[in-house]
Structures are given as C-alpha cells and as structure tokens.
Scaffold this motif. Sequence first.
Motif, mmCIF file in Angstrom:
data_model
loop_
_atom_site.group_PDB
_atom_site.id
_atom_site.type_symbol
_atom_site.label_atom_id
_atom_site.label_comp_id
_atom_site.label_asym_id
_atom_site.label_seq_id
_atom_site.Cartn_x
_atom_site.Cartn_y
_atom_site.Cartn_z
ATOM 1 N N ASP A 56 0.832 -1.218 0.000
ATOM 2 C CA ASP A 56 0.000 0.000 0.000
ATOM 3 C C ASP A 56 0.856 1.253 0.000
ATOM 4 O OD1 ASP A 56 -0.932 -0.008 3.564
ATOM 5 O OD2 ASP A 56 1.006 -0.099 2.544
ATOM 6 N N ASN A 62 2.343 2.455 -2.870
ATOM 7 C CA ASN A 62 2.396 2.947 -4.246
ATOM 8 C C ASN A 62 3.775 2.737 -4.877
ATOM 9 O OD1 ASN A 62 0.985 4.042 -6.439
ATOM 10 N ND2 ASN A 62 1.823 6.078 -6.062
ATOM 11 N N GLU A 85 6.575 1.171 -7.312
ATOM 12 C CA GLU A 85 6.590 0.701 -8.698
ATOM 13 C C GLU A 85 7.141 -0.718 -8.820
ATOM 14 O OE1 GLU A 85 7.803 5.055 -10.597
ATOM 15 O OE2 GLU A 85 8.276 3.220 -11.680
ATOM 16 N N THR A 130 -0.955 -1.782 -9.483
ATOM 17 C CA THR A 130 0.276 -1.396 -8.788
ATOM 18 C C THR A 130 0.409 -2.102 -7.458
ATOM 19 O OG1 THR A 130 0.201 0.805 -9.801
ATOM 20 C CG2 THR A 130 1.550 0.582 -7.818
ATOM 21 N N GLU A 131 -0.717 -2.385 -6.797
ATOM 22 C CA GLU A 131 -0.696 -2.904 -5.428
ATOM 23 C C GLU A 131 -0.395 -4.397 -5.322
ATOM 24 O OE1 GLU A 131 -2.731 0.768 -5.871
ATOM 25 O OE2 GLU A 131 -3.328 -1.168 -6.729
ATOM 26 N N TYR A 144 10.210 1.782 -4.082
ATOM 27 C CA TYR A 144 9.472 2.888 -4.671
ATOM 28 C C TYR A 144 9.868 3.131 -6.125
ATOM 29 C CZ TYR A 144 13.311 6.271 -4.825
ATOM 30 O OH TYR A 144 14.462 6.927 -5.137
#
Lengths: 111, 115
Positions: free
Chosen positions: B26, B28, B30, B71-72, B95
Amino acid sequence: GENVEQHPSTLSVQEGDSAVIKCTYSDSASNYFPWYKQELGKGPQLIIDIRSNVGEKKDQRIAVTLNKTAKHFSLHITETQPEDSAVYFCASCSNDYKLSFGAGTTVTVRA
Amino acid sequence: NAGVTQTPKFQVLKTGQSMTLQCAQDMNHEYMSWYRQDPGMGLRLIHYSVGAGITDQGEVPNGYNVSRSTTEDFPLRLLSAAPSQTSVYFCASSYSGRGASYEQYFGPGTRLTVT
C-alpha cells in the motif's frame, strides 16, 4: 550472472565486542551494495547500503566499507548488543532490476 | 500503512497441486519482486515487476508464473507444485522502478511445504 560469496556463515561474539562480515562479488559493473538484517520469523530489513562511488559509510554502530578494485565489501558492527543477534545478508546489484544475495551470516551475541 | 502483506503465512501442498501466493503493498511502489529463501543459499530472485503490466524473470523462474494487473498486487502462482519448491517465499517492493538499486521492503514471508 552475479555471484556473491559471504563469510563467515556463523559468528559468535561477546557482548560489547565487534563483528565483521565479509562479502565478495564477481561482476565489476556492480554499483550498489546493501546489507539486510533478518530476525527470526520476519522478512529481511535494510540496515545500511553503499554505492560504488563511496568507499565507506557509517551509521551509529554500523559501518560498511567497499573495495572496488578487490571486489569486496564488509559490514562492521561495533559494541555489539543482544539485539544484534540475527541473520545478516549482503547483496550486490549489477543492473537496476536484479539483486544477488550472499548466503547469510548468523550472528549470535553472547551476554 | 500496512506495508507489504503476504498470505497465507503457512501452506502445505501435495505434489502436482497448484496455488497462488498473494502479495500486496500500500505504498504505491513501482517495483515488486518475489524471492525464495533456502538454507545456506540466501535469497534468490524468482520474478520481478517494474510496474503494472510489466514482469520479467529472475534467477530461478521455472515452475512459477506472475502477473501485475495493478500497482498494489503481485501474486505468485505455482503451476504444479514439486518438493523442490519447498521453501520460504518473500515478496518485496521498492518505490523506484529500478528497485534493485534502492531499499526493498520485505513482507513477512510464506512458508510452503510440498509433500
């Protein structure tokens, strides 16, 4: 691919003494070297890292040194405490997408 | 933030069965990746993803499939379990899309036994 060797596999130290773990890597293009600590039953956690344009980095009782010519890097823990007991992994990154880990060192700090 | 979560924590499979290990983050991030951890061998990269819709193979991809529709989430599928797949599996995220050269955040792991 990249090959990372880590020594020793086990290390027992008296509380207050220093601990040193050494790693070698094979790919001269490697440019990022993190160290992870794994406590029992948990996932690894980053404790310190170093990039190839730096020879040494320190964070309180933990330091890492890098010798690019010899292709080896080391983790130094000073004034060891019982909470330093864990498995430590070195790793090396030769591109941006794949991390290669050493086999791990189990550190035991004796009270 | 819950960070990186993995389910189940433990699983026992019979040879030939299939299953999916779940991983979600959670933050975000990449980059997401799957590793297996075996005694004396450190962590070995199975598959990784640099963003939704993009996956690639790691060091030991055979017998495993992945997908990244959001993404998650980054599930790992075992197609036909074998005893050699007995291991502890870790999911990690970072990230940056170039995640291997930045801090990776690991989940708590799934211990899988194949009989």
